[in-house]
Design a protein around this motif. Structure first.
Motif, PDB file in Angstrom:
ATOM      1  N   ILE A  79       0.833  -1.195   0.000  1.00  0.00           N
ATOM      2  CA  ILE A  79       0.000   0.000   0.000  1.00  0.00           C
ATOM      3  C   ILE A  79       0.873   1.253   0.000  1.00  0.00           C
ATOM      4  O   ILE A  79       0.631   2.207  -0.739  1.00  0.00           O
ATOM      5  CB  ILE A  79      -0.946  -0.002   1.218  1.00  0.00           C
ATOM      6  N   SER A 102       0.720   3.802  -2.991  1.00  0.00           N
ATOM      7  CA  SER A 102       0.003   5.033  -2.690  1.00  0.00           C
ATOM      8  C   SER A 102       0.920   6.239  -2.543  1.00  0.00           C
ATOM      9  O   SER A 102       0.521   7.365  -2.837  1.00  0.00           O
ATOM     10  CB  SER A 102      -0.814   4.872  -1.403  1.00  0.00           C
ATOM     11  N   THR A 148      -6.146   5.619  -5.765  1.00  0.00           N
ATOM     12  CA  THR A 148      -6.395   4.685  -4.673  1.00  0.00           C
ATOM     13  C   THR A 148      -7.878   4.328  -4.595  1.00  0.00           C
ATOM     14  O   THR A 148      -8.242   3.165  -4.379  1.00  0.00           O
ATOM     15  CB  THR A 148      -5.933   5.287  -3.339  1.00  0.00           C
ATOM     16  N   THR A 205      -8.917   1.718  -6.935  1.00  0.00           N
ATOM     17  CA  THR A 205      -8.511   0.369  -6.543  1.00  0.00           C
ATOM     18  C   THR A 205      -9.355  -0.168  -5.393  1.00  0.00           C
ATOM     19  O   THR A 205      -9.891  -1.279  -5.457  1.00  0.00           O
ATOM     20  CB  THR A 205      -7.027   0.365  -6.128  1.00  0.00           C
ATOM     21  N   GLU A 206      -9.511   0.634  -4.337  1.00  0.00           N
ATOM     22  CA  GLU A 206     -10.158   0.165  -3.115  1.00  0.00           C
ATOM     23  C   GLU A 206     -11.670   0.035  -3.230  1.00  0.00           C
ATOM     24  O   GLU A 206     -12.289  -0.700  -2.467  1.00  0.00           O
ATOM     25  CB  GLU A 206      -9.823   1.110  -1.951  1.00  0.00           C
ATOM     26  N   ARG A 262      -7.173   5.314   4.948  1.00  0.00           N
ATOM     27  CA  ARG A 262      -6.043   5.154   4.027  1.00  0.00           C
ATOM     28  C   ARG A 262      -5.794   6.437   3.241  1.00  0.00           C
ATOM     29  O   ARG A 262      -4.648   6.849   3.058  1.00  0.00           O
ATOM     30  CB  ARG A 262      -6.307   3.991   3.073  1.00  0.00           C
ATOM     31  N   GLN A 280      -2.104   8.281   3.589  1.00  0.00           N
ATOM     32  CA  GLN A 280      -1.227   8.431   2.436  1.00  0.00           C
ATOM     33  C   GLN A 280      -1.106   9.891   2.026  1.00  0.00           C
ATOM     34  O   GLN A 280      -0.032  10.327   1.587  1.00  0.00           O
ATOM     35  CB  GLN A 280      -1.741   7.592   1.261  1.00  0.00           C
TER      36      GLN A 280
END
Length: 283
Positions: free
Chosen positions: A46, A50, A99, A102-103, A142, A146
């Motif tokens: 990650i 990221s 991100t 993706t998440e 997250r 990041q």
């Protein structure tokens, strides 16, 4: 002789009733904790994806391309700042959106279709809305982490001269949610993986990244593609980020429009996501 009614014994701290009551109240946070524990297992991946990748972008642009741009272009073209200060907020916002892409896609598909990890918690008192909310809370954490790390790197490059630069962390988080929540609702509606997410990355995410005023002001792009920036969370977030990091001069009305656009898109995505989760889980 009839005795007085016996009072009900007090509930134990870890009784099923107490646990169920806590789950009904704090279920979203319980599920978020579980998702964060899973993320911890591949934390280095990650971090490299990221933060490492955008930081490499920043270094390449700031040390390499920026030297050529600043030598051959007046700073007025970029709002009176260096090229690295101009692109740093855009890369920060773009990292959050990438991100989100993706998440809020494969993990959602995994929850409903592949490993069906959403259905285990749903057998407990957790509701579909809480499971969706927990997933969102974890991803938001997250985003924040990041973005904080990336902003520190930006500050080390001297690309955030304003004292309000830290606000770009919140802007990046909001931009990630404004793009990710509608995408999450779409992912929750998919029952068979036929390459839909690859199409999203290729035909939505990348065009938004390239045509959202990331590397050059939006008004320098051809009119035929300028509309992409107008509907892009990356552009709205980038413009806000530039206001925060170096005091980019724009109309206060336009700043309000950026905020309303991002908040409205995130709210719409949340409403649609809740609806899809309830529908898929049979309630």
């Amino acid at each position: 002789m009839t005795g007085s009614p016996t009072a009900a014994p007090p509930l134990r701290a870890h009784s099923p009733e107490v646990s169920a009551a806590k789950a009904r109240r704090w279920g979203a946070f319980y599920y978020a904790e579980q998702v964060l524990r899973v993320m911890k297992g591949y934390g280095w991946s990650i971090f490299l994806y990221s933060v490492g990748q955008p930081a490499a972008y920043l270094f390449a642009m700031g040390v390499g391309l920026a030297t050529l741009v600043d030598t051959n272009t007046t700073s007025v073209f970029f709002g009176g700042v260096s090229y690295i200060a101009f692109i740093a907020p855009a890369l920060l916002i773009s990292a959050a959106v990438m991100t989100a892409a993706t998440e809020f896609t494969f993990p959602v598909m995994d929850g409903f279709r592949w490993r069906r990890v959403f259905y285990g918690p749903h057998a407990s008192p957790l509701t579909p809305e809480q499971i969706a909310g927990g997933q969102i809370i974890a991803v938001t954490c997250r985003f924040l982490l990041q973005s904080v790390i990336y902003f520190v790197i930006v500050a080390m490059f001297g690309a955030s001269p304003s004292g309000w630069g830290w606000g770009s962390v919140l802007v990046a988080t909001l931009a990630g949610l404004s793009f990710g929540l509608p995408l999450m609702a779409y992912a929750a509606s998919i029952k068979e993986d036929k390459g839909q997410f690859a199409m999203v990355m290729r035909f939505i995410v990348m065009p938004l990244f390239l045509f959202s005023g990331t590397f050059f002001p939006l008004d320098t792009l051809p009119v035929l593609v300028r509309w992409i920036g107008w509907i892009s969370p990356i552009w709205h977030g980038t413009e806000l980020g530039r206001v925060m990091t170096y005091g980019y001069g724009e109309s206060p009305v336009l700043t309000i429009i950026h905020v309303v656009f991002l908040l409205g898109l995130a709210w719409l995505g949340w409403v649609l996501t809740k609806r899809q989760f309830v529908r898929r889980m049979g309630q």
